[in-house]
Design an enzyme around this catalytic site. Structure first.
Site, PDB file in Angstrom:
ATOM      1  N   HIS A  99      38.713  49.752  31.652  1.00 47.04           N
ATOM      2  CA  HIS A  99      39.914  50.952  31.362  1.00 47.04           C
ATOM      3  C   HIS A  99      39.949  51.759  31.440  1.00 47.04           C
ATOM      4  O   HIS A  99      38.475  51.874  30.587  1.00 47.04           O
ATOM      5  CB  HIS A  99      41.013  50.622  29.896  1.00 47.04           C
ATOM      6  CG  HIS A  99      41.423  49.498  29.870  1.00 47.04           C
ATOM      7  ND1 HIS A  99      40.456  48.446  29.948  1.00 47.04           N
ATOM      8  CD2 HIS A  99      42.393  49.116  29.639  1.00 47.04           C
ATOM      9  CE1 HIS A  99      41.351  47.338  29.340  1.00 47.04           C
ATOM     10  NE2 HIS A  99      42.965  47.611  29.421  1.00 47.04           N
ATOM     11  N   ASP A 102      37.479  52.292  28.307  1.00 48.76           N
ATOM     12  CA  ASP A 102      36.529  50.745  28.048  1.00 48.76           C
ATOM     13  C   ASP A 102      34.329  51.993  28.477  1.00 48.76           C
ATOM     14  O   ASP A 102      33.739  51.948  27.736  1.00 48.76           O
ATOM     15  CB  ASP A 102      36.411  50.067  28.868  1.00 48.76           C
ATOM     16  CG  ASP A 102      37.208  49.402  28.381  1.00 48.76           C
ATOM     17  OD1 ASP A 102      37.902  49.581  28.202  1.00 48.76           O
ATOM     18  OD2 ASP A 102      37.813  48.771  29.700  1.00 48.76           O
ATOM     19  N   GLU A 266      48.114  37.050  35.004  1.00 44.59           N
ATOM     20  CA  GLU A 266      47.293  37.184  34.013  1.00 44.59           C
ATOM     21  C   GLU A 266      47.510  35.317  33.871  1.00 44.59           C
ATOM     22  O   GLU A 266      48.541  34.995  32.812  1.00 44.59           O
ATOM     23  CB  GLU A 266      47.086  37.845  32.644  1.00 44.59           C
ATOM     24  CG  GLU A 266      45.844  37.110  31.927  1.00 44.59           C
ATOM     25  CD  GLU A 266      45.465  38.475  31.180  1.00 44.59           C
ATOM     26  OE1 GLU A 266      44.672  39.063  30.741  1.00 44.59           O
ATOM     27  OE2 GLU A 266      45.248  37.035  29.823  1.00 44.59           O
ATOM     28  N   ASP A 294      44.525  37.391  37.184  1.00 39.20           N
ATOM     29  CA  ASP A 294      43.962  37.788  35.495  1.00 39.20           C
ATOM     30  C   ASP A 294      43.477  36.373  35.017  1.00 39.20           C
ATOM     31  O   ASP A 294      43.771  36.023  34.310  1.00 39.20           O
ATOM     32  CB  ASP A 294      44.318  38.526  34.750  1.00 39.20           C
ATOM     33  CG  ASP A 294      43.524  40.017  34.738  1.00 39.20           C
ATOM     34  OD1 ASP A 294      42.883  41.110  35.645  1.00 39.20           O
ATOM     35  OD2 ASP A 294      43.547  40.991  33.752  1.00 39.20           O
ATOM     36  N   ASP A 305      47.370  35.812  23.136  1.00 41.11           N
ATOM     37  CA  ASP A 305      46.348  36.188  24.261  1.00 41.11           C
ATOM     38  C   ASP A 305      44.588  35.642  24.139  1.00 41.11           C
ATOM     39  O   ASP A 305      43.844  36.565  23.220  1.00 41.11           O
ATOM     40  CB  ASP A 305      46.468  37.230  23.941  1.00 41.11           C
ATOM     41  CG  ASP A 305      46.110  37.673  25.444  1.00 41.11           C
ATOM     42  OD1 ASP A 305      45.727  36.617  26.776  1.00 41.11           O
ATOM     43  OD2 ASP A 305      45.971  38.659  25.977  1.00 41.11           O
TER      44      ASP A 305
HETATM   45  C1  XLS Z   1      46.037  42.312  27.934  1.00 40.17           C
HETATM   46  C2  XLS Z   1      45.744  42.798  29.015  1.00 40.17           C
HETATM   47  C3  XLS Z   1      44.774  43.620  29.722  1.00 40.17           C
HETATM   48  C4  XLS Z   1      44.850  44.262  31.049  1.00 40.17           C
HETATM   49  C5  XLS Z   1      44.288  45.317  31.504  1.00 40.17           C
HETATM   50  O1  XLS Z   1      46.008  41.410  27.218  1.00 40.17           O
HETATM   51  O2  XLS Z   1      45.074  41.391  30.285  1.00 40.17           O
HETATM   52  O3  XLS Z   1      43.338  43.360  29.074  1.00 40.17           O
HETATM   53  O4  XLS Z   1      44.763  43.360  32.014  1.00 40.17           O
HETATM   54  O5  XLS Z   1      45.117  46.578  30.596  1.00 40.17           O
HETATM   55 CA    CA Z   2      45.019  41.247  31.583  1.00 39.75          CA
HETATM   56 CA    CA Z   3      45.286  38.502  27.760  1.00 34.32          CA
END
Ligand code: XLS
Ligand code: CA
Ligand code: CA
Length: 437
Positions: A99, A102, A266, A294, A305
């Site tokens: 990001h 980051d 993800e 992801d 999460d």
């Molecule tokens: C949060 C998300 C984030 C995205 C990118 O839960 O996984 O990290 O992958 O913004």
């Molecule tokens: Ca993610």
């Molecule tokens: Ca996540």
């Protein structure tokens, strides 16, 4: 400067090795179904979890002490760049993801923030040139800062919307400069807490407007990365608009965005949505929208999460099976959007965790390849739907059937007979395949 002096390059040593700092399954050059493991898996390191996060949670401060932990935020940011390339090199991972927030700290104004970004992006660019490492994707963090309390693309405040647009513009420019293969949109604050103060239709229209602006601007500057939307059903907001793959695809289709986007799926978000990861991948694949993954895992007992490193072989196998069946991930890859546990605070844990994730995915890839080679699931499915290959079934598939013809057939038909789906048997064979790898 080096940050991980106690660890040298991680090598493949095979199943018989008892060296914890070695791969037992991930052998980058090993050929599986005609491609190297490296080509199949396209691993990426998530900058935020590996270099920015210190293991803090809502109840306590971070536990990790890192070598790049300098007092000045820009010194820290510069040191993280060095740590990133050293880590990628030692892990043998070609890609990373970040990001904007980051990699560089925010300044007092957007202009100052952008200047900080320029300094760090320059260093990243140099590092990528000299190491040959690549950016799988970048994204804009439009959820951490308090200004995004009511959202970014879905905010009720036009000034915040404009700020988000400016941030997104810069982020696309960074992606272009660093040659990102993909660009991700995760709507961290794009959702709502209560309908009592929310105009849902208006917020969704505005979100789509921002996506259209992003497409136009990327086109204008010649940034040809694949755009990806990352679904997540909840957390931080109670209702996130991009709930899951199916909801996100419907949104993209409604707003004429379906040709410009694919999905970044993800594993932990699938769990939160009440789906398996393979379900989400299949939904994306059958709609031509499988983009990137992801790879983490959630905890089935916890409703949030947890972003754990993936070690569940059942999931890695079925994930890789879906990916292979879909013909691969194209420009996408497998990003470890995963963090070491708070108790795993030593630098070495960063290596051990990535090794665990990479070995688990390599294991899953090998098991999935066996499943493809032995045609077990294909045969089961072909057999299961065979009644659609002839007679009335073939008429249905060919579009020749009507309710009248179905009725005529049903009236004269003999008593119906179904067959067992044999699920338990299939699962046992699947176990045998996974453990035979
Ligand atoms: C949060 C998300 C984030 C995205 C990118 O839960 O996984 O990290 O992958 O913004
Ligand atoms: Ca993610
Ligand atoms: Ca996540």
């Amino acid at each position: 400067m080096a940050y991980f002096n106690s660890v040298s390059k991680i090598q493949y040593e095979g199943k018989s090795s008892d060296n914890p700092l070695a791969f037992k399954h991930y052998n980058p050059q090993e050929i599986v179904l005609g491609k190297t493991m490296e080509e199949h898996l396209h691993f990426a390191v998530a900058y935020w979890h590996t270099f920015t996060n210190y293991g803090n949670d809502p109840f306590g401060a971070g536990t990790a002490v890192r070598g790049w932990d300098y007092a000045d935020a820009m010194d820290q940011a510069k040191a993280r760049v060095e740590a990133n390339f050293e880590f990628l090199d030692k892990m043998g991972i070609s890609y990373y993801c970040f990001h904007d927030r980051d990699i560089a700290p925010e300044g007092e104004t957007i202009q100052e923030t952008n200047k900080n970004l320029d300094v760090i992006v320059e260093l990243l660019e140099q590092g990528m040139k000299s190491s040959g490492r690549k950016l799988l994707w970048n994204t804009a963090n439009m959820f951490t800062h308090p200004r995004f309390v009511h959202g970014a693309g879905t905010t009720c405040n036009a000034d915040v919307y404009a700020y988000a647009g400016a941030q997104l513009k810069k982020s696309l420019e960074i992606g272009k400069r660093l040659g990102a293969d993909n660009y991700v949109f995760w709507g961290g604050r794009e959702g709502y807490e209560t309908l009592l103060n929310t105009d849902m239709a208006f917020e969704l229209d505005n979100l789509a407007r921002m996506f259209h602006m992003a497409i136009d601007y990327a086109q204008e500057i010649g940034f040809h990365a694949q755009f990806l939307i990352e679904p997540k059903p909840k957390e931080p907001s109670k209702h996130q608009y991009d709930f899951d793959a199916a909801t996100t695809i419907a949104f993209l289709q409604k707003y004429g965005l379906q040709n410009a986007f694919k999905l970044n799926l993800e594993a932990n978000h699938a769990t939160l949505a009440g789906h398996t990861f393979e379900h989400e991948i299949r939904v994306a694949a059958i709609n031509g929208m499988l983009g990137s993954l992801d790879a983490n895992q959630g905890d089935m007992l916890l409703g949030w999460d947890t972003d754990e490193f993936p070690t569940d072989l059942y999931t890695t196998t079925l994930t890789m099976y879906e990916v292979l069946k879909a013909g691969g991930l194209g420009t996408g890859g497998i990003n470890f959007d995963a963090k070491v546990r708070r108790g795993s605070f030593e630098d070495e844990d960063l290596f051990l965790a990535h090794i665990a994730g990479m070995d688990s995915y390599a294991w899953g890839l090998k098991a999935a390849a066996k499943l493809i080679e032995n045609h077990m699931l294909d045969d089961i499915i072909e057999h299961r739907y065979r009644s659609f290959g002839e007679g009335i079934g073939a008429d249905i598939v060919a579009g020749k059937a009507t309710l009248r013809s179905l009725e005529e057939y049903a009236f004269q038909n003999k008593p119906l007979r179904n067959e067992s789906g044999r699920m338990e048997r299939i699962k046992l064979v699947l176990n045998e395949i996974i453990y035979s790898v």
